[in-house]
Enzyme design. Structure first.
Site, PDB file in Angstrom:
ATOM      1  N   ILE A 168      47.172  41.167  41.662  1.00 13.38           N
ATOM      2  CA  ILE A 168      47.548  42.568  41.837  1.00 13.38           C
ATOM      3  C   ILE A 168      48.832  42.792  41.052  1.00 13.38           C
ATOM      4  O   ILE A 168      49.846  42.154  41.328  1.00 13.38           O
ATOM      5  CB  ILE A 168      47.750  42.894  43.328  1.00 13.38           C
ATOM      6  CG1 ILE A 168      46.457  42.601  44.097  1.00 13.38           C
ATOM      7  CG2 ILE A 168      48.189  44.328  43.522  1.00 13.38           C
ATOM      8  CD1 ILE A 168      46.586  42.745  45.590  1.00 13.38           C
ATOM      9  N   CYS A 169      48.818  43.709  40.090  1.00 15.12           N
ATOM     10  CA  CYS A 169      49.914  43.759  39.125  1.00 15.12           C
ATOM     11  C   CYS A 169      50.269  45.185  38.728  1.00 15.12           C
ATOM     12  O   CYS A 169      49.531  46.130  38.986  1.00 15.12           O
ATOM     13  CB  CYS A 169      49.535  42.993  37.857  1.00 15.12           C
ATOM     14  SG  CYS A 169      48.912  41.335  38.167  1.00 15.12           S
ATOM     15  N   THR A 170      51.410  45.301  38.066  1.00 15.52           N
ATOM     16  CA  THR A 170      51.812  46.538  37.399  1.00 15.52           C
ATOM     17  C   THR A 170      52.149  46.209  35.955  1.00 15.52           C
ATOM     18  O   THR A 170      52.980  45.339  35.695  1.00 15.52           O
ATOM     19  CB  THR A 170      53.041  47.167  38.088  1.00 15.52           C
ATOM     20  OG1 THR A 170      52.744  47.432  39.461  1.00 15.52           O
ATOM     21  CG2 THR A 170      53.441  48.459  37.385  1.00 15.52           C
TER      22      THR A 170
END
Length: 395
Positions: free
Chosen positions: A142-144
């Site tokens: 889960i990333c930005t």
């Protein structure tokens, strides 16, 4: 075992907490400023560099690194086994992993299978558990990711890698178990051929795919997970059943970093190649306008959202939700990221201000393992381990 009343209370308490967590302080905050160069309580430390010699046989390429990192890898593999055994206490699942997984998932493409065998040998961890460690990232990343273009047409690429949601919570220090155990495994790698750098990447020791990397002077790429009903589990099951016409997402990133020679070539491959798990590929180049988010299902591209500085689109932001849909209300990192970039303005974009954005809660959260800053044109690649001291949202 928890009684139903206590379990219900815990679940309801968690839901109520999450409902407000991303909407009010102290879980959110004003856009951070002056956090770079990294220091203070949100900075865990630097990430070490190692060289991977691609001229060596695949079996031997990771030996030097894994001699150093074997103890840390054993810790996280044991934690993964404990999580699995918590659901199936008999230990049968891990027995299947050790005995059957290499056969079920055999015939990995390119050098990857031999590399994993070499890692298993030097760490004395069963090959099935090394394979399990490598396929975990098809499901839980889960990333930005952010790509920006300044007024002079110069591109920058930044990302927070968040990993470990629901994979064990440490009640003693309010952290995710797997997230914390990944930090000692985080490494920067200089992949060389003929004693010359081919590409650089940040990864976890023991993982032979890539999630974050760049080819100096040519392009940068990061991978974000995309949630979908037709997701990575379906892709893995098809692979086990013999349908092996798709690529593992971490392996395709490694492949383009190793073999592609331009932004456009990489874009074409990431757009058209069948993949095992839905994903977002965030790709940056070395010229004005060369930045995009490729939204993928397993078989095709659904959308390519590109920089368009002539019409005011000087950045793209990607978390884990399709851009044309509202993010899940308990996990909205997109809105604060865009707000902070707009406050920064195109005139002031830099490594420092991108790091500020990525240091702002909830973009920075308990799942954040590291922050990467990339300048393709200048050949700069910086990685920093992160912490998110309380009060801090769990994701």
């Amino acid at each position: 075992m928890l009684g139903w009343s206590r379990l219900t209370f815990i679940l309801l308490s968690g839901i109520v907490t999450c409902l407000v967590a991303q909407q009010v302080p102290p879980w959110t905050e004003d856009c951070r400023k002056s956090t770079y160069p990294p220091s203070g309580p949100t900075y865990r430390g630097p990430v070490p560099w190692y060289t991977i010699n691609l001229d060596l046989p695949p079996y031997k390429r990771w030996h030097e690194l894994m001699v150093v990192k074997a103890p840390a890898l054993k810790v996280i593999v044991n934690s993964m086994k404990n999580i699995v055994n918590a659901f199936v206490p008999s230990g049968k699942i891990i027995h299947l992993v050790d005995q059957k997984l290499p056969g079920l998932l055999g015939n990995f493409p390119g050098p990857f299978e031999e590399e994993m065998k070499g890692i298993a040998a030097v760490t004395e961890i069963p090959l099935g558990e090394i394979i399990l460690f490598n396929i975990f990232y098809e499901f839980f990343t889960i990333c930005t990711s952010i790509i920006t273009e300044d007024k002079e047409g110069h591109l920058l690429h930044g990302r927070n890698l968040d990993f470990g949601v629901f994979l064990g919570w440490n009640i003693n220090n309010d952290t995710w178990v797997i997230t914390e155990e990944l930090k000692p495994l985080t490494v920067n790698l200089d992949f060389q051929r003929n004693n010359k750098t081919l590409f650089k990447a940040t990864t976890f020791a023991g993982y032979v795919g890539m999630l974050t990397g760049f080819k100096p002077g040519l392009f940068s790429v990061t991978l974000n997970e995309r949630f979908s009903i037709d997701g990575g589990f379906m892709g893995v099951m098809e692979w086990i059943l013999g349908k092996k016409d798709a690529q593992w997402v971490g392996f395709i990133i490694r492949s383009v970093l190793e073999n592609s020679t331009s932004y456009e070539e990489t874009k074409n491959i990431l757009t058209k190649t069948k993949i095992l798990a839905p994903a977002y590929f965030i790709l940056g180049g070395n010229q004005s306008g060369e930045g995009c988010v490729i939204t993928r299902d397993r078989k095709q591209s659904l959308d390519i959202y590109e920089l368009d500085p002539k019409h005011g689109r000087w950045y793209v932001v990607q978390t884990n939700y399709d851009r044309w849909k509202n993010p899940f209300f308990l996990d909205d990192r997109r809105t604060p990221a865009k707000m902070c970039l707009n406050q920064t303005t195109q005139e002031n974009i830099s490594f420092a201000t991108i790091y500020d954005v990525l240091s702002t809660k909830p973009i920075l959260n308990k799942l954040t393992v590291y922050t990467v800053l990339i300048d393709v044109t200048k050949g700069q690649f910086e990685t920093y381990l992160r912490d998110c001291p309380d009060p801090c949202i769990g994701w």
